[in-house]
Design an enzyme around this catalytic site. Structure first.
Site, PDB file in Angstrom:
ATOM      1  N   LYS A 164       0.372  -1.210  -0.007  1.00  0.00           N
ATOM      2  CA  LYS A 164      -0.154  -0.087   0.161  1.00  0.00           C
ATOM      3  C   LYS A 164       1.227   1.128  -0.360  1.00  0.00           C
ATOM      4  O   LYS A 164       0.267   2.247  -0.425  1.00  0.00           O
ATOM      5  CB  LYS A 164      -1.135  -0.031   1.212  1.00  0.00           C
ATOM      6  CG  LYS A 164      -1.918  -0.884   1.131  1.00  0.00           C
ATOM      7  CD  LYS A 164      -3.455  -0.652   2.052  1.00  0.00           C
ATOM      8  CE  LYS A 164      -4.023  -1.084   1.371  1.00  0.00           C
ATOM      9  NZ  LYS A 164      -5.652  -0.672   2.605  1.00  0.00           N
ATOM     10  N   LYS A 183      -8.654 -10.454 -10.542  1.00  0.00           N
ATOM     11  CA  LYS A 183      -9.714 -10.741 -10.147  1.00  0.00           C
ATOM     12  C   LYS A 183     -10.700  -9.760  -9.677  1.00  0.00           C
ATOM     13  O   LYS A 183     -10.469  -8.451 -10.424  1.00  0.00           O
ATOM     14  CB  LYS A 183      -9.466 -10.858  -8.570  1.00  0.00           C
ATOM     15  CG  LYS A 183      -8.883  -9.582  -7.522  1.00  0.00           C
ATOM     16  CD  LYS A 183      -8.505  -9.745  -5.741  1.00  0.00           C
ATOM     17  CE  LYS A 183      -8.862  -8.919  -5.440  1.00  0.00           C
ATOM     18  NZ  LYS A 183      -8.892  -9.317  -3.756  1.00  0.00           N
ATOM     19  N   LYS A 231     -13.334  -2.996  -8.274  1.00  0.00           N
ATOM     20  CA  LYS A 231     -13.315  -2.542  -8.208  1.00  0.00           C
ATOM     21  C   LYS A 231     -12.338  -0.906  -8.458  1.00  0.00           C
ATOM     22  O   LYS A 231     -12.471  -0.178  -9.538  1.00  0.00           O
ATOM     23  CB  LYS A 231     -14.123  -1.224  -7.399  1.00  0.00           C
ATOM     24  CG  LYS A 231     -15.061   0.024  -6.948  1.00  0.00           C
ATOM     25  CD  LYS A 231     -15.311   0.363  -6.706  1.00  0.00           C
ATOM     26  CE  LYS A 231     -15.615   2.096  -6.475  1.00  0.00           C
ATOM     27  NZ  LYS A 231     -15.041   2.829  -4.924  1.00  0.00           N
TER      28      LYS A 231
HETATM   29  P1  AMP Z   1     -11.462  -4.663  -0.794  1.00  0.00           P
HETATM   30  O1  AMP Z   1     -12.887  -3.602  -1.180  1.00  0.00           O
HETATM   31  O2  AMP Z   1     -10.881  -4.952  -1.812  1.00  0.00           O
HETATM   32  O3  AMP Z   1     -10.790  -4.321   0.578  1.00  0.00           O
HETATM   33  O4  AMP Z   1     -12.558  -5.780  -0.356  1.00  0.00           O
HETATM   34  C1  AMP Z   1     -13.410  -6.281   0.617  1.00  0.00           C
HETATM   35  C2  AMP Z   1     -13.245  -7.709   0.991  1.00  0.00           C
HETATM   36  O5  AMP Z   1     -13.933  -8.112   0.033  1.00  0.00           O
HETATM   37  C3  AMP Z   1     -12.325  -8.413   2.011  1.00  0.00           C
HETATM   38  O6  AMP Z   1     -12.753  -9.103   2.948  1.00  0.00           O
HETATM   39  C4  AMP Z   1     -12.100  -8.955   0.624  1.00  0.00           C
HETATM   40  O7  AMP Z   1     -11.544 -10.250   0.605  1.00  0.00           O
HETATM   41  C5  AMP Z   1     -13.131  -9.430  -0.044  1.00  0.00           C
HETATM   42  N1  AMP Z   1     -13.692  -8.709  -1.865  1.00  0.00           N
HETATM   43  C6  AMP Z   1     -12.263  -8.542  -2.640  1.00  0.00           C
HETATM   44  N2  AMP Z   1     -12.592  -8.568  -3.930  1.00  0.00           N
HETATM   45  C7  AMP Z   1     -13.095 -10.303  -4.030  1.00  0.00           C
HETATM   46  C8  AMP Z   1     -13.035 -11.098  -5.098  1.00  0.00           C
HETATM   47  N3  AMP Z   1     -12.959 -10.685  -5.846  1.00  0.00           N
HETATM   48  N4  AMP Z   1     -13.549 -11.811  -4.604  1.00  0.00           N
HETATM   49  C9  AMP Z   1     -13.407 -12.775  -3.407  1.00  0.00           C
HETATM   50  N5  AMP Z   1     -13.466 -11.898  -2.256  1.00  0.00           N
HETATM   51  C10 AMP Z   1     -13.359 -10.261  -2.735  1.00  0.00           C
HETATM   52  N1  TRP Z   2      -7.513  -4.321   7.365  1.00  0.00           N
HETATM   53  C1  TRP Z   2      -8.893  -5.037   6.852  1.00  0.00           C
HETATM   54  C2  TRP Z   2      -9.172  -5.486   5.555  1.00  0.00           C
HETATM   55  O1  TRP Z   2      -8.201  -4.898   4.186  1.00  0.00           O
HETATM   56  C3  TRP Z   2     -10.697  -4.269   7.692  1.00  0.00           C
HETATM   57  C4  TRP Z   2     -10.330  -4.503   8.941  1.00  0.00           C
HETATM   58  C5  TRP Z   2      -9.734  -3.395   9.827  1.00  0.00           C
HETATM   59  C6  TRP Z   2     -10.331  -5.524   9.349  1.00  0.00           C
HETATM   60  N2  TRP Z   2     -10.505  -4.019  11.074  1.00  0.00           N
HETATM   61  C7  TRP Z   2     -10.568  -4.923  10.994  1.00  0.00           C
HETATM   62  C8  TRP Z   2     -10.761  -6.818   9.907  1.00  0.00           C
HETATM   63  C9  TRP Z   2     -10.520  -5.724  12.053  1.00  0.00           C
HETATM   64  C10 TRP Z   2     -11.126  -7.394  11.108  1.00  0.00           C
HETATM   65  C11 TRP Z   2     -11.000  -7.331  11.544  1.00  0.00           C
HETATM   66  O2  TRP Z   2     -10.147  -6.076   4.849  1.00  0.00           O
END
Ligand code: AMP
Ligand code: TRP
Length: 333
Positions: A110, A195, A198
């Protein structure tokens, strides 16, 4: 007594099928057997460059989306409505190894992404796993349902809990465990080598709340076979469509189409048609519920403020005990 589950997600306006099948659906399902608490973590969202004008709206939109797909309001809180998370984070900072933070894979990734023209990387981004540890430990969670990418952060949370317990000479914190449930990884239908996400752009994600004709169209134009899959192997695009069908809970249709495929007689149009309809069937109630929620925005806000206040009481209790144990002085409320 039910075991405690805690999870959290950063507010992003949209919810795509990857988020839904990969995380949120699991949240909904866990509500039956566990004592669940789920956070929309806006303090985490400001660790990367962001737009303050939009954040609040995005947070409420995300709350609406979660409610619309079946997360119960009384399990939900907004992190900035429970400021104790940040207080516990400070205390935990002093129980965290600086070296361990700099070694976090997500920080390395990141910080590359975050580096804008001026090269700015916030200290919050480095510290974010400590805030995550506070999110988890403040509710004494037994289980944390997350993806594999969060394993390192959970390890840190356990290290902090152990160090704190050792220092104060008491088994105060439960060591939280990761709950890896089988959630599918959804691929982009436009490019099944990556994958669904967004950030990759319009074509690469299907919004859970999109109109039926949009969903049908996106599935219809899904990439199936580009011709470079070895003979006898299923191409990633076709496998992804099957995965979606299974994730929708359409077992019969899945089995029927799979045996057609095995017999070498599958027509991709049939698979796409079935997947498109399954997704429309799944998401129609979500879309309707979202419309209702949007028509009562004020009530939704009141409800979430109330549930956050209720959840906050548990957080306050923990922080009070932690301050006591850590030799700090408590505020009298
Ligand atoms: P993000 O917005 O990418 O941080 O994702 C939020 C949550 O959605 C996380 O727990 C990811 O593991 C899940 N996630 C995001 N994109 C995918 C994907 N293409 N397939 C499965 N899980 C996803
Ligand atoms: N860091 C996690 C992510 O990027 C989001 C998150 C923040 C989280 N606090 C948490 C997940 C506590 C589990 C428990 O997806």
């Amino acid at each position: 007594m039910k075991k405690r589950v805690l999870s959290a997600i950063q507010p992003t306006g949209d919810m795509h099928l990857g988020n839904y099948f990969g995380a949120v659906k699991n949240w909904v399902d866990l509500q039956k057997d566990y004592d669940c608490t789920y956070g929309v973590v806006d303090y985490h969202a400001i660790t990367m460059p962001y737009d303050p004008v939009k954040l609040r709206q995005t947070t409420w939109d995300f709350i609406t989306n979660l409610l619309a797909v079946g997360v119960e309001a009384n399990h939900l809180f907004i992190q900035s409505l429970v400021p104790e998370h940040t207080e516990l984070c400070w205390i935990f900072n002093c129980f965290t190894s600086y070296g361990q933070l700099t070694r976090m894979t997500q920080f390395k990734d990141k910080s590359k992404e975050s580096k804008g023209e001026d090269g700015f990387i916030s200290a919050g981004l480095l510290d974010y796993p400590v805030l995550q540890a506070a999110d988890i430990l403040i509710y004494r969670a037994d289980y944390v349902p997350v993806g594999k990418d969060q394993e390192q952060h959970l390890e840190l949370a356990r290290n902090i809990a152990l160090r704190f317990n050792n220092q104060v000479g008491k088994e105060y914190f439960v060591l939280p465990e990761t709950l890896f449930t089988e959630t599918p990884k959804i691929l982009s239908t436009a490019d099944p080598t990556r994958k669904m996400s967004k950030s990759a752009g319009e074509k690469h994600h299907i919004n859970v709340f999109a109109d039926p004709q949009v969903i049908r169209k996106q599935i219809k134009s899904a990439v199936t076979d580009t011709g470079d899959t070895p003979a006898g192997k299923m191409s990633p695009g076709v496998a992804n469509l099957f995965e979606l069908l299974k994730a929708c809970g359409e077992k019969e249709a899945y089995d029927a189409l799979m045996s057609t495929y095995r017999a070498g007689q599958l027509k991709y149009v049939d698979l796409k048609e079935t997947v498109g309809e399954a997704l429309v069937k799944l998401t129609t109630p979500f879309r309707e519920r979202k419309k209702e929620l949007q028509a009562s925005k004020k009530e939704v806000k009141e409800q979430i403020k109330a549930s956050s206040a209720e959840i906050r009481k548990r957080a306050q209790e923990t922080v009070k005990e932690v301050k006591e144990l850590a030799g700090l002085i408590n505020v009298k409320y």
